[in-house]
Write a protein that holds these residues in place. Structure first.
Motif, PDB file in Angstrom:
ATOM      1  N   THR A   1      -7.949   1.864   5.680  1.00  0.00           N
ATOM      2  CA  THR A   1      -9.014   1.351   6.557  1.00  0.00           C
ATOM      3  C   THR A   1      -9.597   0.039   6.068  1.00  0.00           C
ATOM      4  N   THR A   2      -9.027  -0.514   5.023  1.00  0.00           N
ATOM      5  CA  THR A   2      -9.441  -1.835   4.541  1.00  0.00           C
ATOM      6  C   THR A   2      -8.262  -2.784   4.684  1.00  0.00           C
ATOM      7  N   SER A   3      -8.556  -4.072   4.751  1.00  0.00           N
ATOM      8  CA  SER A   3      -7.479  -5.036   4.995  1.00  0.00           C
ATOM      9  C   SER A   3      -7.210  -5.951   3.812  1.00  0.00           C
ATOM     10  N   ALA A   4      -8.238  -6.521   3.216  1.00  0.00           N
ATOM     11  CA  ALA A   4      -8.030  -7.493   2.146  1.00  0.00           C
ATOM     12  C   ALA A   4      -7.597  -6.802   0.860  1.00  0.00           C
ATOM     13  N   PRO A   5      -6.661  -7.392   0.105  1.00  0.00           N
ATOM     14  CA  PRO A   5      -6.249  -6.810  -1.177  1.00  0.00           C
ATOM     15  C   PRO A   5      -7.435  -6.616  -2.116  1.00  0.00           C
TER      16      PRO A   5
ATOM     17  N   THR B   1       1.705   7.350  11.634  1.00  0.00           N
ATOM     18  CA  THR B   1       0.785   7.659  12.727  1.00  0.00           C
ATOM     19  C   THR B   1       0.423   6.396  13.504  1.00  0.00           C
ATOM     20  N   PRO B   2       0.154   6.532  14.820  1.00  0.00           N
ATOM     21  CA  PRO B   2      -0.184   5.350  15.625  1.00  0.00           C
ATOM     22  C   PRO B   2      -1.398   4.582  15.120  1.00  0.00           C
ATOM     23  N   ALA B   3      -2.318   5.250  14.440  1.00  0.00           N
ATOM     24  CA  ALA B   3      -3.537   4.571  14.007  1.00  0.00           C
ATOM     25  C   ALA B   3      -3.254   3.475  12.991  1.00  0.00           C
ATOM     26  N   HIS B   4      -2.194   3.623  12.193  1.00  0.00           N
ATOM     27  CA  HIS B   4      -1.984   2.678  11.103  1.00  0.00           C
ATOM     28  C   HIS B   4      -0.553   2.151  11.011  1.00  0.00           C
TER      29      HIS B   4
ATOM     30  N   LYS C   1       0.835  -1.206   0.000  1.00  0.00           N
ATOM     31  CA  LYS C   1       0.000   0.000   0.000  1.00  0.00           C
ATOM     32  C   LYS C   1       0.874   1.261   0.000  1.00  0.00           C
ATOM     33  N   PRO C   2       0.799   2.055  -1.061  1.00  0.00           N
ATOM     34  CA  PRO C   2       1.660   3.238  -1.155  1.00  0.00           C
ATOM     35  C   PRO C   2       1.253   4.364  -0.215  1.00  0.00           C
ATOM     36  N   ALA C   3       0.092   4.254   0.417  1.00  0.00           N
ATOM     37  CA  ALA C   3      -0.356   5.327   1.308  1.00  0.00           C
ATOM     38  C   ALA C   3       0.481   5.406   2.579  1.00  0.00           C
ATOM     39  N   LEU C   4       1.191   4.329   2.914  1.00  0.00           N
ATOM     40  CA  LEU C   4       1.986   4.287   4.141  1.00  0.00           C
ATOM     41  C   LEU C   4       3.459   4.517   3.819  1.00  0.00           C
TER      42      LEU C   4
ATOM     43  N   THR D   1       8.042 -13.231  13.963  1.00  0.00           N
ATOM     44  CA  THR D   1       6.621 -12.924  13.856  1.00  0.00           C
ATOM     45  C   THR D   1       6.424 -11.512  13.360  1.00  0.00           C
ATOM     46  N   TRP D   2       5.226 -11.266  12.873  1.00  0.00           N
ATOM     47  CA  TRP D   2       4.879  -9.939  12.350  1.00  0.00           C
ATOM     48  C   TRP D   2       4.036  -9.252  13.406  1.00  0.00           C
ATOM     49  N   ARG D   3       4.442  -8.068  13.775  1.00  0.00           N
ATOM     50  CA  ARG D   3       3.807  -7.446  14.918  1.00  0.00           C
ATOM     51  C   ARG D   3       3.378  -6.019  14.601  1.00  0.00           C
ATOM     52  N   ALA D   4       2.339  -5.585  15.304  1.00  0.00           N
ATOM     53  CA  ALA D   4       1.900  -4.200  15.170  1.00  0.00           C
ATOM     54  C   ALA D   4       2.693  -3.333  16.111  1.00  0.00           C
ATOM     55  N   HIS D   5       3.024  -2.155  15.645  1.00  0.00           N
ATOM     56  CA  HIS D   5       3.713  -1.197  16.509  1.00  0.00           C
ATOM     57  C   HIS D   5       2.865   0.054  16.613  1.00  0.00           C
TER      58      HIS D   5
END
Length: 404
Positions: free
Chosen positions: A114-118, A24-27, A6-9, A399-403
């Motif tokens: 705000t969406t998850s699936a490709p 940002t913490p939200a994403h 996703k190029p938005a990040l 593992t893949w983790r959220a920060h």
């Protein structure tokens, strides 16, 4: 599938083995451990290659067998991957309209967060083109709101109002100065058409303009120019919407206070009748005051600060789009308010009332939708940093983790 990070990040290396996506913490997410070769391979996930070609590229970079497929799966599970050709037939049709899609690319990038699936982001954006929304009121709030929805890709935005455009109705993004003297509803519809990236073809069954309360509307937004109709909405004015099961959202400005909500989901969340009953319970003089406000001599020009009206229109449009995209925004069962000059937003809950014939109280859940949705979001976005560190310490390497 043509995978695309996703190029938005925005992306950056936190250290030699950890990549962070987003600021940002939200994403924001951190991925690791990651070697430099895998990090370089991320640049190839730009939507121009299918999986087979990506596997060939991985072999040229001496990546282990199965590494590319594993990387794609993990990125998809983390919600960081999109599909440049996903979203279904409606999305394909939107891609075929390059000029239209170029207008909507910032909205598409935002939806990808705000969406998850490709493929979900462009699928939702394409689905907006089939939505029908009606805005009731073409003042400083309603006309701008209609243009915002049309500009965001909503296929049909109808506007209803009475009278002619007055000089004080004019607002940037809404009714233009050259519309003074024209019919308000027609002028607002023209403004919405100008804001729209294109005009999707209307279905063959929708030849006539829908009647009041037509269930064909995905949403009706009530943005009255009359401040009393906003502050103390008459339940009878929404009877046709309630009986048709049409969701509706209130938005407007009242004496220097901007208001968005409630979003009424008939039979599920609190409505204008619930609001009236609840206020009468707290203040026995409420019905008497409302009767005087509705029958008293009205001012010709009501206070409606231009920037406040634009702020309200923007927030109401955001809540409307969230609903149209399949979410329940925080205005369901609540009213967001902001007042001059402090401009502090706060939400006032509106509880489903047992005496109201809408029956939302009987469902036992409608009045809690907004509160629960807000608390869940807060938990996901605002986890204490100590909890994040403890959780990361317990995870095994790799593992893949959220920060956050």
């Amino acid at each position: 599938m043509h995978p695309m990070v996703k190029p938005a990040l925005r992306r950056g290396w936190r250290d030699l083995n950890t990549v962070q996506f987003g600021m940002t913490p939200a994403h924001a997410m951190t991925l690791g451990p990651m070697d430099q070769a895998t990090g370089s391979f991320l640049d190839l996930l730009n939507g121009t290659r299918g999986l087979e070609l990506l596997r060939e590229e991985g072999r040229r970079m001496d990546l282990p067998d199965g590494h590319v497929d594993g990387l794609v799966r993990r990125l998809a599970r983390a919600g960081l991957l999109d599909d440049a050709r996903g979203g279904g037939p409606a999305a394909d049709a939107l891609r075929g309209k390059k000029e239209v899609l170029d207008r909507l690319r910032p909205d598409l990038a935002s939806l990808s967060l705000t969406t998850s699936a490709p493929g979900d982001a462009i699928g939702q954006l394409a689905a907006r083109r089939a939505q029908r929304v009606q805005v009731r009121g073409a003042g400083r709030v309603g006309a701008v709101l209609a243009s915002l929805l049309a500009g965001a890709g909503v296929g049909e935005v109808d506007v209803r109002d009475l009278g002619q455009v007055e000089p004080w109705d004019v607002a940037p993004g809404g009714l233009p100065a050259d519309a003074v003297g024209d019919r308000r509803d027609e002028a607002a519809r023209r403004a919405a058409r100008r804001a729209a990236p294109d005009r999707p073809p209307r279905p063959a069954t929708a030849q006539a303009r829908p009647a009041e309360g037509d269930p064909g509307f995905s949403l009706v937004i009530i943005a009255p120019r009359d401040d009393v109709a906003m502050y103390a909405p008459d339940p009878s004015a929404a009877e046709s919407l309630m009986s048709a099961g049409t969701p509706h959202l209130y938005a407007g400005v009242v004496e220097g206070t901007g208001m968005v909500g409630p979003l009424v989901l008939p039979g599920e969340t609190s409505c204008a009748g619930c609001l009236h009953h609840s206020r009468a319970d707290r203040d026995p003089t409420w019905p008497r005051l409302v009767a005087q406000w509705r029958s008293g001599r009205q001012r010709q020009v009501r206070p409606c600060d231009l920037t406040l009206a634009t702020t309200v229109a923007g927030l109401a449009a955001a809540h409307a789009l969230a609903f149209l995209d399949g979410r329940v925004p925080s205005s369901a069962g609540a009213r967001w308010e902001v007042s001059l000059p402090g401009l502090h937003w706060h939400a006032r809950p509106i509880w489903a009332h047992p005496a109201c014939p809408c029956a939302a109280a009987e469902r036992g859940k409608g009045e809690r939708l907004s509160e629960e949705g807000q608390s869940h979001e807060t938990m996901a976005v605002q986890r204490p940093s100590e909890q994040c560190r403890e959780a990361e310490a317990e995870r095994p390497a790799g593992t893949w983790r959220a920060h956050v």
